[in-house]
Enzyme design. Structure first.
Site, PDB file in Angstrom:
ATOM      1  N   GLU A  41      15.637  27.180 -22.943  1.00 49.60           N
ATOM      2  CA  GLU A  41      15.381  28.469 -23.595  1.00 49.60           C
ATOM      3  C   GLU A  41      16.169  29.605 -22.960  1.00 49.60           C
ATOM      4  O   GLU A  41      16.533  30.572 -23.639  1.00 49.60           O
ATOM      5  CB  GLU A  41      13.882  28.784 -23.592  1.00 49.60           C
ATOM      6  CG  GLU A  41      13.060  27.924 -24.544  1.00 49.60           C
ATOM      7  CD  GLU A  41      12.625  26.594 -23.922  1.00 49.60           C
ATOM      8  OE1 GLU A  41      13.094  26.278 -22.800  1.00 49.60           O
ATOM      9  OE2 GLU A  41      11.829  25.875 -24.555  1.00 49.60           O
TER      10      GLU A  41
ATOM     11  N   PHE B 168      -4.001  25.129 -23.212  1.00 48.10           N
ATOM     12  CA  PHE B 168      -2.743  24.415 -23.028  1.00 48.10           C
ATOM     13  C   PHE B 168      -1.559  25.303 -23.427  1.00 48.10           C
ATOM     14  O   PHE B 168      -1.536  25.848 -24.526  1.00 48.10           O
ATOM     15  CB  PHE B 168      -2.746  23.128 -23.865  1.00 48.10           C
ATOM     16  CG  PHE B 168      -1.459  22.359 -23.748  1.00 48.10           C
ATOM     17  CD1 PHE B 168      -1.046  21.830 -22.529  1.00 48.10           C
ATOM     18  CD2 PHE B 168      -0.646  22.163 -24.854  1.00 48.10           C
ATOM     19  CE1 PHE B 168       0.138  21.129 -22.413  1.00 48.10           C
ATOM     20  CE2 PHE B 168       0.551  21.465 -24.749  1.00 48.10           C
ATOM     21  CZ  PHE B 168       0.943  20.943 -23.522  1.00 48.10           C
ATOM     22  N   GLN B 169      -0.620  25.428 -22.546  1.00 52.31           N
ATOM     23  CA  GLN B 169       0.575  26.250 -22.744  1.00 52.31           C
ATOM     24  C   GLN B 169       0.262  27.702 -23.081  1.00 52.31           C
ATOM     25  O   GLN B 169       0.984  28.348 -23.811  1.00 52.31           O
ATOM     26  CB  GLN B 169       1.490  25.628 -23.806  1.00 52.31           C
ATOM     27  CG  GLN B 169       2.002  24.253 -23.366  1.00 52.31           C
ATOM     28  CD  GLN B 169       3.140  23.723 -24.210  1.00 52.31           C
ATOM     29  OE1 GLN B 169       3.236  24.031 -25.379  1.00 52.31           O
ATOM     30  NE2 GLN B 169       4.008  22.915 -23.595  1.00 52.31           N
TER      31      GLN B 169
ATOM     32  N   LYS C 104      -0.563  31.196 -32.979  1.00 53.48           N
ATOM     33  CA  LYS C 104      -0.341  30.135 -33.956  1.00 53.48           C
ATOM     34  C   LYS C 104      -1.176  30.337 -35.226  1.00 53.48           C
ATOM     35  O   LYS C 104      -0.694  30.141 -36.337  1.00 53.48           O
ATOM     36  CB  LYS C 104      -0.670  28.783 -33.319  1.00 53.48           C
ATOM     37  CG  LYS C 104      -0.221  27.612 -34.176  1.00 53.48           C
ATOM     38  CD  LYS C 104      -0.304  26.304 -33.422  1.00 53.48           C
ATOM     39  CE  LYS C 104       0.233  25.174 -34.294  1.00 53.48           C
ATOM     40  NZ  LYS C 104       0.138  23.868 -33.616  1.00 53.48           N
TER      41      LYS C 104
ATOM     42  N   MET D 101      30.993  33.667  -3.931  1.00 54.64           N
ATOM     43  CA  MET D 101      30.680  35.035  -3.523  1.00 54.64           C
ATOM     44  C   MET D 101      29.745  35.022  -2.320  1.00 54.64           C
ATOM     45  O   MET D 101      29.840  35.885  -1.440  1.00 54.64           O
ATOM     46  CB  MET D 101      30.056  35.797  -4.694  1.00 54.64           C
ATOM     47  CG  MET D 101      29.930  37.282  -4.454  1.00 54.64           C
ATOM     48  SD  MET D 101      31.495  38.038  -4.010  1.00 54.64           S
ATOM     49  CE  MET D 101      32.111  38.531  -5.613  1.00 54.64           C
TER      50      MET D 101
HETATM   51  C1  LIG Z   1      20.551  32.979 -11.126  1.00 56.12           C
HETATM   52  C2  LIG Z   1      21.232  33.455  -9.901  1.00 56.12           C
HETATM   53  N1  LIG Z   1      20.946  32.877  -8.720  1.00 56.12           N
HETATM   54  C3  LIG Z   1      21.568  33.301  -7.593  1.00 56.12           C
HETATM   55  C4  LIG Z   1      22.466  34.326  -7.634  1.00 56.12           C
HETATM   56  C5  LIG Z   1      23.139  34.814  -6.350  1.00 56.12           C
HETATM   57  N2  LIG Z   1      24.566  34.583  -6.410  1.00 56.12           N
HETATM   58  C6  LIG Z   1      25.451  35.542  -6.746  1.00 56.12           C
HETATM   59  S1  LIG Z   1      27.011  35.026  -6.789  1.00 56.12           S
HETATM   60  C7  LIG Z   1      26.562  33.467  -6.347  1.00 56.12           C
HETATM   61  C8  LIG Z   1      27.597  32.395  -6.191  1.00 56.12           C
HETATM   62  C9  LIG Z   1      28.183  32.008  -7.471  1.00 56.12           C
HETATM   63  O1  LIG Z   1      28.913  30.839  -7.270  1.00 56.12           O
HETATM   64  P1  LIG Z   1      29.874  30.284  -8.388  1.00 56.12           P
HETATM   65  O2  LIG Z   1      29.226  30.321  -9.698  1.00 56.12           O
HETATM   66  O3  LIG Z   1      30.400  28.971  -7.924  1.00 56.12           O
HETATM   67  O4  LIG Z   1      31.017  31.358  -8.483  1.00 56.12           O
HETATM   68  P2  LIG Z   1      32.108  31.828  -7.431  1.00 56.12           P
HETATM   69  O5  LIG Z   1      31.516  32.974  -6.666  1.00 56.12           O
HETATM   70  O6  LIG Z   1      32.439  30.668  -6.544  1.00 56.12           O
HETATM   71  O7  LIG Z   1      33.243  32.256  -8.293  1.00 56.12           O
HETATM   72  C10 LIG Z   1      25.191  33.385  -6.152  1.00 56.12           C
HETATM   73  C11 LIG Z   1      24.472  32.173  -5.713  1.00 56.12           C
HETATM   74  C12 LIG Z   1      22.705  34.917  -8.903  1.00 56.12           C
HETATM   75  N3  LIG Z   1      23.540  35.948  -9.067  1.00 56.12           N
HETATM   76  N4  LIG Z   1      22.095  34.439 -10.012  1.00 56.12           N
END
Ligand SMILES: Cc1ncc(C[n+]2csc(CCOP(=O)(O)OP(=O)(O)O)c2C)c(N)n1
Lengths: 561, 165
Positions: A54, A116-117, A166, A476
């Site tokens: 979703e 439920f749910q 529902k 990052m």
């Molecule tokens: C849902 C979610 N979880 C954690 C983060 C924290 N976060 C920000 S950037 C990042 C790394 C992203 O890694 P990747 O998608 O491999 O991209 P890259 O930075 O290597 O280009 C994380 C874990 C986030 N922004 N969103």
């Protein structure tokens, strides 16, 4: 006023009300609490795109909305369906994107009994939607749907929830469909005060070093031509926020690109040298302004926005002009033209040109591969093609090096920064603009969060291109650990798994791992023509840093390059 | 500067509105010192009066977040000293009725005798506090109920923040 009355079930009324709103497509997954709705949907021409999670359904609706400017619609069942959907709705909320979410709810008599749910969907959603409806009888549904679309798409846009028990879907009644709704206290259209606009015009004329800063509001209200007119008559450079990319073409001679944590060197520098910032549809978020004290020091700030609660929100001593942007800017431009001195050869314009000539497109850091890939993507795509992004370094690289030429062709999760957004958003955007190429610029970590949408894209025939800048790390996070935490890496290494081309192929999509720029260009051109979703896995060094980078708490002047 | 501030919030009279508003104060971890709700002159509107201890910036931020809610028609915020503020106290007591009568007269309160002894007092919150202290010293308090404050902005009130319709 009533257009028609008919004897219908709540579910049929819901479908009919959606048809009245000219809904073309709904993204979702059915469940017990939405089965009556789905049953009624079977008799409709509205397309249903079956998501595999979703969250992705919500991102698809969001991507559809951002690409088309229309309201996106998604649906989920009660309980886990609604909680899964939530991240996508929160993402839409923070980026003011018009999405209507339809959730099923247990029958009224079960509400509050931990049935439920059953969860308190309205309670959970309230902080992340513009409004939440819960019709308690079938006859309320047409009003709620019309109101939901009206609220989602007007003023400062945003998601709206309709949570439908529902038994409300199954009960039948003589149901009336309003042609228009009025919502007390909701006045989305605000006429700007011409006196305030004239005052603003005076400030602009007096400024020696003005910079225009455009945000997501400027993209949504499609005021690009007015902004260009303003900029060109006065030779004002145009910077943007991440969300403002594409409000004006970034290849325009006055465009200097985005400012912020990962802004361009010249845009960040110019903003900090300016004596006036003309903010248009921006909210001056922390990632844009960085150290707000330094940002506001020694310069005036003009702020054009539709949302009165944005005035002086982040910048106390700004000069706000609240009202419809198109109208405010129309008055502004005509005022400026009346009094304006032509500034082409001013020292400020020289400075802008000098910085831009030197820094535009410049790559900092050693041998970074990602910017080259992104520049190639820009070269190959047409101006109306669409790029979405995931979150992290890949997003920052795209922010810096993908020049957006048209509004609504750059789609990114700016406010919530949701990993996993880009791919389903690309699918939604492709549904909206089927004749355009849609490319998700992804990191490997983010792509894995919603990669099961490959099934949707293949099964439903919605081909998009995914370019994975695959550095085998949560890039990052690794960059911060490298620079801010002294190379103390933890939990940022992903490794060489999965095999992305094999993963894509397992779903019936295409996949390839490329070797170097030329190889990339060859396969990217093939991917653009592909009739099935195409995943291009680009190996990137895990040590690559995105520069410029303004560390948290620092001013835009203090860029690491 | 941190001080007591009163928010007058005109809202749609329907379920869930109070939740949305109090949830905003919860979001910033603020303790609501007092909240009262009552009808206004308009058929389908209520007024919610909320008092919190906040500085100017926090108050401004609250006012904005609250006004952004579609069910909120108007938000007025004023420091407490810019308002005329009153609170109603009902105290159910045990003790000598004559002594109680005396205390009541002292405070301009009313003693109601309907099976139990109930003291009814309307006054400034500080006086309510003081009265409660005195009552608890001299009598046995069975139960007290306070309404929380209701207020109106003074004509010459200062530092009023208004997000109108
Ligand atoms: C849902 C979610 N979880 C954690 C983060 C924290 N976060 C920000 S950037 C990042 C790394 C992203 O890694 P990747 O998608 O491999 O991209 P890259 O930075 O290597 O280009 C994380 C874990 C986030 N922004 N969103």
């Amino acid at each position: 006023m009533i257009v028609m009355a008919s004897y219908l079930s709540g579910a049929q009324a819901l479908v009919k009300a959606l048809e009245e709103e000219k809904v073309e497509v709904i993204f979702g997954i059915p469940g017990g609490a939405t089965l009556p709705f789905y049953d009624a949907l079977k008799d409709s021409n509205i397309r249903h795109v079956l998501a595999r999670h979703e969250q992705s359904a919500a991102h698809m609706a969001d991507g559809y909305a951002r690409a088309s400017g229309k309201v996106g619609v998604c649906t989920a069942t009660s309980g886990p369906g609604a909680t899964n959907l939530l991240t996508g709705i929160a993402t839409a909320y923070l980026d003011s994107s018009p999405v209507v979410a339809l959730t099923g709810q247990v029958a009224k008599s079960y509400i509050g009994k931990d049935a439920f749910q059953e969860i308190d969907t309205v309670g959970i959603y309230t902080p992340v939607v513009k409004y939440a409806f819960q019709p308690l009888s079938a006859s309320e549904i047409p009003f709620d749907v019309k109101a939901a679309f009206y609220i989602a798409s007007t003023g400062r846009q945003g998601p709206v929830l309709i949570d439908i028990p529902k038994d409300v879907q199954t009960e039948t009644a003589e149901i009336e469909f309003p042609e228009k709704v009025e919502i007390k206290g909701y006045r989305p259209y605000i006429k700007p005060d011409p006196e305030a606009v004239r005052e603003a015009a005076k400030l602009i004329i007096q400024a020696q070093k003005p910079v225009i800063l455009v945000g997501g509001g400027a993209v949504k209200s499609e005021v690009g031509p007015l902004i260009l007119e303003l900029a060109e008559t006065f030779m004002i450079p145009i910077a943007s926020t991440l969300m403002g990319k594409g409000a004006v073409p970034e290849n325009h001679f006055l465009s200097v690109g985005p400012i912020g944590m990962h802004g361009t060197y010249h845009a960040n520098t110019l903003i900090m040298e300016s004596d006036l910032i003309i903010g248009i549809g921006v909210r001056f978020s922390d990632r844009t302004t960085m150290d707000i004290k330094e940002f506001t020091k020694e310069r005036m700030i003009l702020h054009f926005d539709i949302d009165p609660t944005e005035a002086r929100k982040n910048i106390v001593n700004e000069f706000p002009v609240i009202g419809d942007l198109k109208e405010s800017l129309t008055i502004l431009v005509s005022e400026i033209k009346k009094m304006m001195p032509y500034m082409k050869n001013s020292p400020w314009h020289k400075r802008v040109k000098e910085l831009k000539d030197y820094y535009d497109g410049r790559i900092f850091g050693e041998k970074a591969m990602s910017p080259l890939i992104i520049k190639k993507i820009r070269e190959i795509l047409g101006p109306d093609d669409i790029v979405t992004t995931e979150v992290g370094q890949a997003q920052a690289w795209a922010e810096l090096f993908y020049k957006v030429l048209k509004p609504r062709t750059f789609i990114t999760s700016g406010g919530l920064g949701t990993m996993g957004f880009g791919f389903p958003a690309a699918i939604g955007a492709k549904v909206a603009k089927f004749d355009k190429t849609v490319v998700d610029i992804a990191g490997d970590g983010s792509f894995l969060m919603t990669s099961n949408s490959l099934a949707t894209s293949v099964a439903e025939g919605i081909p998009v291109v995914v370019v994975i800048l695959n550095n085998s790390v949560l890039g990052m996070i690794a960059q911060w650990q490298r620079i801010v935490y002294n190379n103390r890496y933890i939990a940022s290494y992903l490794g060489e798994t999965p095999n992305f081309p094999a993963l894509a192929k397992a779903y019936g999509a295409e996949g390839v791992r490329v070797n170097g720029i030329e190889d990339f260009v060859k396969y990217f051109k093939e991917a653009v023509r592909s009739e099935v979703t195409y995943v291009i896995d680009v190996p990137i060094s895990p040590e690559e840093n995105v520069f410029p980078f303004v560390p948290a708490g620092k001013s835009l002047r203090e860029m690491i390059v | 500067m941190k001080k007591e501030r009163v928010f007058f919030i005109t809202v749609a009279d329907k379920p869930g509105v109070l939740f949305k508003i109090t949830n905003i104060f919860r979001r910033k971890n603020f303790n609501i010192e007092s909240v009262t709700v009552g009808k206004t002159l308009a058929e389908d509107e209520s007024q919610i009066i909320i008092t919190i201890n906040a500085d100017e910036e926090e108050a401004d931020s609250f006012a904005r977040m609250v006004k952004r809610l579609i069910d909120v028609y108007e938000v007025v915020e004023a420091p407490k000293e810019s308002c005329y503020v009153q609170e109603l106290l009902l105290a159910k007591l045990e003790g000598d009725p004559d002594m109680l009568q005396k205390v009541a007269e002292n405070y301009g309160a009313q003693l109601i005798k309907n099976g139990s002894l109930i003291l009814k007092y309307v006054g400034e919150p500080a006086n309510v506090e003081e009265l409660i202290k005195e009552l608890s010293n001299k009598f046995k308090i069975i139960h007290i109920s306070r309404t929380g404050i209701t207020a109106v902005v003074k004509e010459d009130g200062k530092d009023i923040l208004r997000f109108g319709r």
